[in-house]
Motif scaffolding. Structure first.
Motif, short mmCIF file in Angstrom:
data_model
loop_
_atom_site.label_atom_id
_atom_site.label_comp_id
_atom_site.label_asym_id
_atom_site.label_seq_id
_atom_site.Cartn_x
_atom_site.Cartn_y
_atom_site.Cartn_z
N VAL A 104 40.09 -3.30 -21.18
CA VAL A 104 39.98 -1.97 -21.47
C VAL A 104 40.06 -1.68 -23.07
N ARG A 105 39.02 -1.06 -23.61
CA ARG A 105 38.87 -0.86 -25.03
C ARG A 105 38.45 0.45 -25.08
N THR A 106 39.51 1.34 -25.76
CA THR A 106 39.37 2.57 -26.02
C THR A 106 39.93 2.95 -27.58
N PRO A 107 39.57 4.16 -27.99
CA PRO A 107 40.10 4.70 -29.44
C PRO A 107 41.50 4.65 -29.18
N TYR A 108 42.28 4.75 -30.21
CA TYR A 108 43.79 4.44 -30.37
C TYR A 108 44.34 5.96 -29.57
N SER A 109 45.20 5.89 -28.61
CA SER A 109 45.62 7.22 -28.01
C SER A 109 46.92 6.84 -27.40
N LYS A 110 48.06 7.77 -27.87
CA LYS A 110 49.35 7.53 -26.90
C LYS A 110 49.35 7.37 -25.59
N THR A 111 48.55 8.25 -25.08
CA THR A 111 48.56 8.59 -23.69
C THR A 111 47.76 7.44 -23.13
N VAL A 112 46.91 6.66 -23.92
CA VAL A 112 46.38 5.40 -23.11
C VAL A 112 47.39 4.15 -22.97
N ILE A 113 48.21 4.00 -24.27
CA ILE A 113 49.20 3.15 -24.55
C ILE A 113 50.31 3.27 -23.30
N GLU A 114 50.54 4.53 -23.00
CA GLU A 114 51.36 4.74 -22.15
C GLU A 114 51.12 4.33 -20.67
N ALA A 130 41.89 -5.50 -26.97
CA ALA A 130 41.52 -4.93 -25.82
C ALA A 130 42.67 -5.31 -24.98
N TRP A 131 42.99 -4.23 -23.88
CA TRP A 131 44.13 -4.45 -22.83
C TRP A 131 43.40 -5.16 -21.75
N ARG A 132 44.18 -6.17 -21.34
CA ARG A 132 43.63 -7.09 -20.21
C ARG A 132 44.44 -6.78 -19.01
N VAL A 133 43.90 -6.54 -18.05
CA VAL A 133 44.25 -6.43 -16.70
C VAL A 133 43.89 -7.21 -15.79
N TRP A 145 43.03 5.77 -13.87
CA TRP A 145 41.73 5.75 -15.00
C TRP A 145 41.30 7.29 -15.32
N THR A 146 41.24 7.85 -14.44
CA THR A 146 41.08 9.60 -14.98
C THR A 146 41.56 9.98 -16.13
N THR A 147 43.18 9.47 -16.23
CA THR A 147 44.03 9.96 -17.22
C THR A 147 43.60 9.27 -18.55
N ILE A 148 43.33 7.72 -18.23
CA ILE A 148 43.03 6.83 -19.14
C ILE A 148 41.46 7.32 -19.98
N ARG A 154 38.84 12.19 -25.83
CA ARG A 154 39.62 13.11 -26.48
C ARG A 154 39.61 12.66 -28.06
N ASN A 155 39.90 11.08 -28.27
CA ASN A 155 39.92 10.40 -29.23
C ASN A 155 38.91 9.88 -29.84
N GLU A 156 37.68 9.98 -29.40
CA GLU A 156 36.58 9.35 -30.03
C GLU A 156 36.48 10.16 -31.34
N PRO A 157 35.91 9.34 -32.23
CA PRO A 157 35.88 9.92 -33.74
C PRO A 157 34.99 11.20 -33.76
N GLU A 158 33.91 11.20 -33.19
CA GLU A 158 32.88 12.59 -33.17
C GLU A 158 33.73 13.56 -32.52
#
Length: 301
Positions: A104-114, A130-133, A145-148, A154-158
């Motif tokens: 899993v690769r996403t922009p930085y997000s505290k919600t994703v980390i939690e 990346a996060w490995r699962v 996944w919906t929350t992630i 929401r945290n995409e640069p654009e």
């Protein structure tokens, strides 16, 4: 597989039925039971405890070894089930890549980390960024996944730029920018009829506890007060600009608190003797600043 081991205490001669050993409880599976009976031929089923009793003083140690072997066999089986679940109901997303495991690769997000930290066996790979699962945790990943994905979008640069652009056109953003610019000037409207003592920690309506260093004598334009200094916008006094600084920890510790809460007239003039609660909060913040300053000084060569 989840197995619980319950240690039984040896009661010696107090009861013949109380023998040294351990109880092992796990979800029923025919193959698991067969392997368990083969490893522990003296084990007996206890209807009252709904568990297997393994006799012997070394029962706990032997059960731990058996459990470790079972886990080595169970994890590959759980990974295989996870792969089947992924094949049947895959997650289609730019943020997810399937390889030997799920990444899993996403922009930085505290919600994703939690969310990722709450998934069993998921871990951050610094090299892959990346996060490995493992596939055995696919069901939990699918559940979250919906929350992630929403947090990642929401945290995409654009998307962040778009939100900032909308905020900049709002009155709330403009007011915040005005307050920030005013704070950087380190000035404060003081009533000409009731000027504060200088170089003493005093509580203010806008900036908390400060120490006034000088009174400039420059009259304040009433039009500039409403958004930043609500207390002065009441029009009860004529105001001049005063300069302020943050008090030191030593000054805050030496300051005596007020015995009562400030009255309306004191609040309307914009400054008053701080209460004990206000001093405690300011002292706590000053100690944090002092610790950071000392740590920075130690790190500087």
């Amino acid at each position: 597989m989840s197995l619980k081991v319950i240690i039984l205490v040896d009661r010696g001669s107090m009861s013949k039925e109380r023998k040294p050993g351990a109880l092992a409880a796990f979800p029923y599976d025919r193959m698991t039971v067969e392997r368990f009976r083969e490893a522990f031929p003296r084990a007996r089923w206890n209807d009252d405890k709904r568990a297997w009793f393994v006799p012997g003083k070394t029962a706990v140690r032997r059960l731990d070894r058996w459990l470790a072997r079972e886990a080595d066999q169970a994890l590959p089986h759980a990974d295989a089930k996870g792969r089947d679940a992924y094949a049947f109901e895959p997650i289609t997303s730019a943020y997810l890549e399937a390889a030997d495991d799920l990444r899993v690769r996403t922009p930085y997000s505290k919600t994703v980390i939690e969310q990722m930290r709450a998934i069993p066996w998921a871990h951050w790979d610094e090299e892959l960024r990346a996060w490995r699962v493992p596939f055995r945790s696919y069901e939990e990943l699918l559940h979250r996944w919906t929350t992630i994905e929403a947090a990642a979008r929401r945290n995409e640069p654009e998307e962040r730029k778009r939100r900032v652009g909308l905020q900049r056109n709002s009155s709330t953003y403009k007011a915040a920018q005005l307050r920030y610019a005013e704070r950087r000037r380190r000035r404060y409207p003081l009533p000409t009829e009731d000027l504060p003592p200088l170089e003493r920690p005093l509580m203010t309506e806008r900036y908390g506890i400060v120490a006034f260093t000088e009174v400039s004598g420059e009259l304040v334009d009433p039009a500039s007060l409403a958004l930043v200094y609500p207390h002065a916008a009441l029009g009860m006094f004529n105001y001049v600009w005063g300069r302020w600084r943050a008090p030191t920890l030593a000054e805050l510790v030496a300051t005596w608190p007020a015995r009562r809460e400030p009255e309306f007239l004191e609040r309307s003039r914009g400054w008053w003797q701080p209460t004990l609660g206000e001093l405690r909060l300011a002292r706590q913040r000053a100690r944090s600043v002092e610790r950071r300053r000392q740590q920075s000084a130690r790190m500087t060569p």
